[in-house]
Design an enzyme around this catalytic site. Structure first.
Site, PDB file in Angstrom:
ATOM      1  N   GLY A   9       0.874  -1.184   0.000  1.00 29.94           N
ATOM      2  CA  GLY A   9       0.000   0.000   0.000  1.00 29.94           C
ATOM      3  C   GLY A   9       0.894   1.211   0.000  1.00 29.94           C
ATOM      4  CB  THR A  10       0.233   4.833  -0.416  1.00 32.81           C
ATOM      5  OG1 THR A  10      -0.855   4.872   0.511  1.00 32.81           O
ATOM      6  CG2 THR A  10      -0.270   4.784  -1.845  1.00 32.81           C
ATOM      7  CG  ASP A  12      -0.690   7.864   6.772  1.00 34.90           C
ATOM      8  OD1 ASP A  12      -0.713   7.274   7.862  1.00 34.90           O
ATOM      9  OD2 ASP A  12      -1.314   8.927   6.559  1.00 34.90           O
ATOM     10  N   GLY A  14      -1.648   1.862   6.674  1.00 36.91           N
ATOM     11  CA  GLY A  14      -1.956   0.901   7.745  1.00 36.91           C
ATOM     12  C   GLY A  14      -1.143  -0.384   7.710  1.00 36.91           C
ATOM     13  CD  GLU A  87       8.922   0.806   7.027  1.00 35.25           C
ATOM     14  OE1 GLU A  87       8.967   1.060   5.814  1.00 35.25           O
ATOM     15  OE2 GLU A  87       8.202   1.430   7.826  1.00 35.25           O
ATOM     16  CB  ALA A  88       9.292  -6.105   2.985  1.00 36.12           C
ATOM     17  CD  GLN A  89       9.548  -0.003   2.248  1.00 34.04           C
ATOM     18  OE1 GLN A  89       8.757  -0.918   2.463  1.00 34.04           O
ATOM     19  NE2 GLN A  89       9.660   1.033   3.067  1.00 34.04           N
TER      20      GLN A  89
END
Ligand SMILES: Nc1ncnc2c1ncn2[C@@H]1O[C@H](COP(=O)(O)OP(=O)(O)O)[C@@H](O)[C@H]1O
Ligand SMILES: Cc1cn([C@H]2C[C@H](O)[C@@H](COP(=O)(O)O)O2)c(=O)[nH]c1=O
Length: 210
Positions: A9-10, A12, A14, A87-89
């Protein structure tokens, strides 16, 4: 069957909240898991949600080898049924491959959470590998909204409220806070580089000059 699931998701939207809820629900049913993150806004080795929860986690670094780490824990008798990876990116493609191997060879469920694209709308390397390898990709249902009210699908980086398109791919930060900040936008306004501040200024100019 264990699964590699990528919740995206973007900013913020959730994701960290869902990561912590997932951990809570699995733990409540007696399953043993570990929480990992990389570069959370709250600091090293944390997972923090804007809804107020902030818990300890294992910090992922360039040297983290998920396969070696979990193999060693299992060999010493520790149960590991699932991993929550926030934060898997920011994980490397190799680390994502290690996660996939844990699913296939050790039957460990992997719940990965992250944004897909950076401020230039380009995939992060870790997210690209997750999209390629995940059994399932879940787009978060909570809609984050652009200032215009449309669904926000992209992340913009701002300096003093104005969108920028040059800079390092990774700059830890928050939405609407700090000199360098982030703002979620719909595609139309991302392409036009139109943030909430730019839109307010434009409409003030229009009412002034007719
Ligand atoms: N004061 C608030 N009251 C209710 N919900 C809030 C509040 N602040 C933040 N949220 C919710 O928290 C979400 C952000 O959660 P978070 O897990 O931190 O997002 P992500 O990890 O995707 O960046 C927002 O989309 C909003 O739904
Ligand atoms: C778009 C974008 C984001 N980041 C950073 C900013 C935040 O620290 C995290 C995203 O966290 P969230 O929990 O999803 O809000 O990513 C970045 O480094 N580069 C970017 O282009």
């Amino acid at each position: 069957m264990a699964e590699l699931v990528f919740f995206s998701g973007t900013m913020d939207s959730g994701k960290s909240t869902l990561a912590l809820q997932t951990d809570h629900n699995y733990r409540a049913r007696g399953r043993a898991g570990l929480i990992f993150s990389r570069g959370d806004r709250a600091g090293q080795a944390r997972v923090s949600s804007r809804l107020g929860l902030d818990v300890a986690a294992h910090e992922v670094t360039d040297d983290t080898d998920f396969w070696a780490e979990i193999s060693s824990r299992r060999s010493s008798g520790e149960a590991v049924d699932y991993l929550v990876c926030d934060e898997a990116q920011f994980y490397s493609p190799e680390q994502v491959e290690q996660l996939a191997r844990l699913v296939d060879e050790m039957e460990i469920d992997i719940f990965a959470f992250g944004i897909t694209t950076d401020f230039r709308t380009r995939l992060f390397p870790g997210s690209a590998r997750l999209i390629e390898l995940a059994d399932r990709i879940d787009v978060l249902q909570v809609q984050s909204l652009c200032w215009c009210g449309a669904r926000a699908t992209l992340n913009a980086r701002t300096v003093d409220g104005l969108m920028v398109t040059e800079g390092e791919q990774v700059v830890i930060g928050d939405v609407g806070r700090g000199e360098v900040a982030y703002e979620v936008l719909c595609r139309r306004h991302h392409m036009r580089r139109m943030t909430a501040l730019t839109a307010r200024r434009r409409s003030a100019d229009e009412s002034l000059w007719g």
